[in-house]
Design a protein around this motif. Structure first.
Motif, PDB file in Angstrom:
ATOM      1  N   SER A  59       0.829  -1.209   0.000  1.00  0.00           N
ATOM      2  CA  SER A  59       0.000   0.000   0.000  1.00  0.00           C
ATOM      3  C   SER A  59       0.865   1.261   0.000  1.00  0.00           C
ATOM      4  O   SER A  59       2.017   1.239   0.439  1.00  0.00           O
ATOM      5  N   ARG A  60       0.268   2.350  -0.468  1.00  0.00           N
ATOM      6  CA  ARG A  60       0.990   3.619  -0.500  1.00  0.00           C
ATOM      7  C   ARG A  60      -0.008   4.751  -0.654  1.00  0.00           C
ATOM      8  O   ARG A  60      -1.142   4.555  -1.113  1.00  0.00           O
ATOM      9  N   ILE A  61       0.428   5.933  -0.245  1.00  0.00           N
ATOM     10  CA  ILE A  61      -0.322   7.155  -0.522  1.00  0.00           C
ATOM     11  C   ILE A  61       0.654   8.132  -1.153  1.00  0.00           C
ATOM     12  O   ILE A  61       1.781   8.312  -0.669  1.00  0.00           O
ATOM     13  N   ILE A  62       0.238   8.763  -2.247  1.00  0.00           N
ATOM     14  CA  ILE A  62       1.150   9.589  -3.031  1.00  0.00           C
ATOM     15  C   ILE A  62       0.653  11.030  -3.044  1.00  0.00           C
ATOM     16  O   ILE A  62      -0.532  11.295  -3.261  1.00  0.00           O
ATOM     17  N   ALA A  63       1.582  11.954  -2.809  1.00  0.00           N
ATOM     18  CA  ALA A  63       1.283  13.384  -2.900  1.00  0.00           C
ATOM     19  C   ALA A  63       1.862  13.928  -4.204  1.00  0.00           C
ATOM     20  O   ALA A  63       3.042  13.730  -4.489  1.00  0.00           O
ATOM     21  N   LEU A  64       1.011  14.590  -5.002  1.00  0.00           N
ATOM     22  CA  LEU A  64       1.449  15.189  -6.260  1.00  0.00           C
ATOM     23  C   LEU A  64       1.181  16.695  -6.215  1.00  0.00           C
ATOM     24  O   LEU A  64       0.115  17.170  -6.610  1.00  0.00           O
ATOM     25  N   PRO A  65       2.139  17.477  -5.715  1.00  0.00           N
ATOM     26  CA  PRO A  65       1.967  18.938  -5.752  1.00  0.00           C
ATOM     27  C   PRO A  65       2.295  19.468  -7.141  1.00  0.00           C
ATOM     28  O   PRO A  65       3.109  18.885  -7.873  1.00  0.00           O
ATOM     29  N   ALA A  66       1.658  20.572  -7.518  1.00  0.00           N
ATOM     30  CA  ALA A  66       1.906  21.118  -8.854  1.00  0.00           C
ATOM     31  C   ALA A  66       1.387  22.541  -8.949  1.00  0.00           C
ATOM     32  O   ALA A  66       0.583  22.994  -8.125  1.00  0.00           O
ATOM     33  N   SER A  67       1.857  23.239  -9.962  1.00  0.00           N
ATOM     34  CA  SER A  67       1.370  24.582 -10.284  1.00  0.00           C
ATOM     35  C   SER A  67       1.252  24.696 -11.791  1.00  0.00           C
ATOM     36  O   SER A  67       2.203  24.387 -12.519  1.00  0.00           O
ATOM     37  N   LEU A  68       0.078  25.106 -12.219  1.00  0.00           N
ATOM     38  CA  LEU A  68      -0.190  25.257 -13.648  1.00  0.00           C
ATOM     39  C   LEU A  68      -0.299  26.740 -13.951  1.00  0.00           C
ATOM     40  O   LEU A  68      -1.232  27.410 -13.520  1.00  0.00           O
ATOM     41  N   GLY A  69       0.688  27.269 -14.659  1.00  0.00           N
ATOM     42  CA  GLY A  69       0.738  28.699 -14.931  1.00  0.00           C
ATOM     43  C   GLY A  69      -0.284  29.118 -15.967  1.00  0.00           C
ATOM     44  O   GLY A  69      -0.895  28.309 -16.653  1.00  0.00           O
TER      45      GLY A  69
END
Length: 345
Positions: A59-69
């Protein structure tokens, strides 16, 4: 210019599904536009962070931070997707993945929406796959036989997006370690595209050899497909689950990625190929480069598309959903969600 704290809204899965239903072509265009923005360097998409558990190694939990200009107030958005993968859920009749997406105002940093995101994640993945299938088969001719290895939610969404963007097939192949899952997927295909010819294969080899377009959408943690001979007919391969193919398969193929730095991490099949060779010469380009014409796709080689999955795609689709729900007048806002708005009380 003043930028007040935005109201905070919660968008449940039913509203997400309603906003996206039947809009496959529009979402594929949105995803392709986002790839172009990313390719032009107008995004921030740091590495995903994997939360793993010593007592629950699968099992895992994934964080995907991002910024869309963007060029105006409406087009910019920051945020993060928090998505879990607990394969053991399937044994209890619960979907493997669950997720939320937080959208942040780029001016104040305040979050302004929380969206159920398993649907958004599946949608952007399927839209990316449908785009790749189209763009990578331009000179090869559209495949007539499609095969799905793995028949969960992602496979279902990819089939829906292929159908919704004008694809049709003479034959649909299915392989899954779970006979019930394979049979359930066959039922989905025959319900959504009446008259479809669907074959459940007993082995992955049989499916691969009998398909011109192969979709890998499994939960495999390490390669289980090792023989390049399975691909002697040079199919187009959507390596969506990223870890099914051995390094030998990757090195014997023409490889297109969504983002090179992201794909060559976390022991994906392309990452294993890099570890094997010590170089990245086997990477031929990105989907954005194919769309722009900078990379030409051969007709006489197996072509593998490996998408790591970019957080900016989730932001683009999430913002689209938020705007749709807001226009409908059915946006659920939480009054006084942010209570401390005075610095000095």
């Amino acid at each position: 210019m003043d930028h007040p704290v935005p109201p905070f809204s919660v968008i449940p899965g039913a509203q997400v599904a309603q906003a996206l239903h039947g809009r496959e072509k529009e979402i594929v265009e949105l995803v392709e536009d986002t790839y172009r923005v990313h390719g032009a360097g107008a995004t921030v998409n740091p590495p995903s962070y994997f939360l793993r558990f010593p007592d629950r190694p699968s099992s895992r939990i994934i964080a995907l931070p991002a910024s869309l200009g963007g060029t105006d107030d409406r087009s910019g958005v920051d945020g993060i997707k928090w998505i879990s993968s607990f394969p053991g859920n399937i044994e209890h009749g619960v979907p493997r993945a669950s997720a939320v997406l937080i959208l942040n105002d780029p001016h104040t940093g305040y979050p302004y929406a929380c969206l159920e995101s398993s649907i958004i994640s599946a949608t952007r993945t399927a839209a990316s796959a449908a785009s790749a299938a189209d763009r990578l088969s331009t000179d090869r001719g559209r495949p007539r036989r499609v095969g799905f290895v793995g028949t969960g939610l992602i496979a279902r969404y990819i089939h829906t997006f292929l159908d919704g963007t004008g694809w049709s097939f003479d034959e649909v192949g299915v392989f899954d370690l779970s006979p019930d899952s394979a049979e359930g997927f066959r039922g989905h295909v025959t319900r959504t595209v009446p008259g479809s010819s669907v074959t459940i294969h007993e082995t992955a080899e049989s499916l691969v050899r009998g398909s011109d377009l192969v979709v890998f959408a499994t939960v495999a943690g390490s390669p289980h497909v090792h023989d390049p001979g399975w691909f002697a007919h040079h199919p187009l391969v959507l390596n969506v689950s990223l870890r099914d193919l051995s390094a030998e398969i990757v090195l014997d193929s023409f490889n297109v990625l969504d983002d090179v730095e992201h794909c060559l991490k976390a022991d994906t099949s392309p990452h294993l190929a890099e570890q094997r060779t010590g170089n990245r010469d086997f990477v031929h380009g990105t989907l954005d480069q194919v769309m722009s014409g900078a990379v030409l796709v051969p007709t006489d080689r197996t072509v593998v598309f490996s998408p790591f999955g970019l957080g900016v795609l989730d932001l683009a689709v999430g913002r689209y959903v938020h705007e749709c729900v807001a226009r409908s007048g059915e946006l659920h806002t939480v009054d006084d969600f942010f209570h401390e708005l005075s610095r000095h009380g």
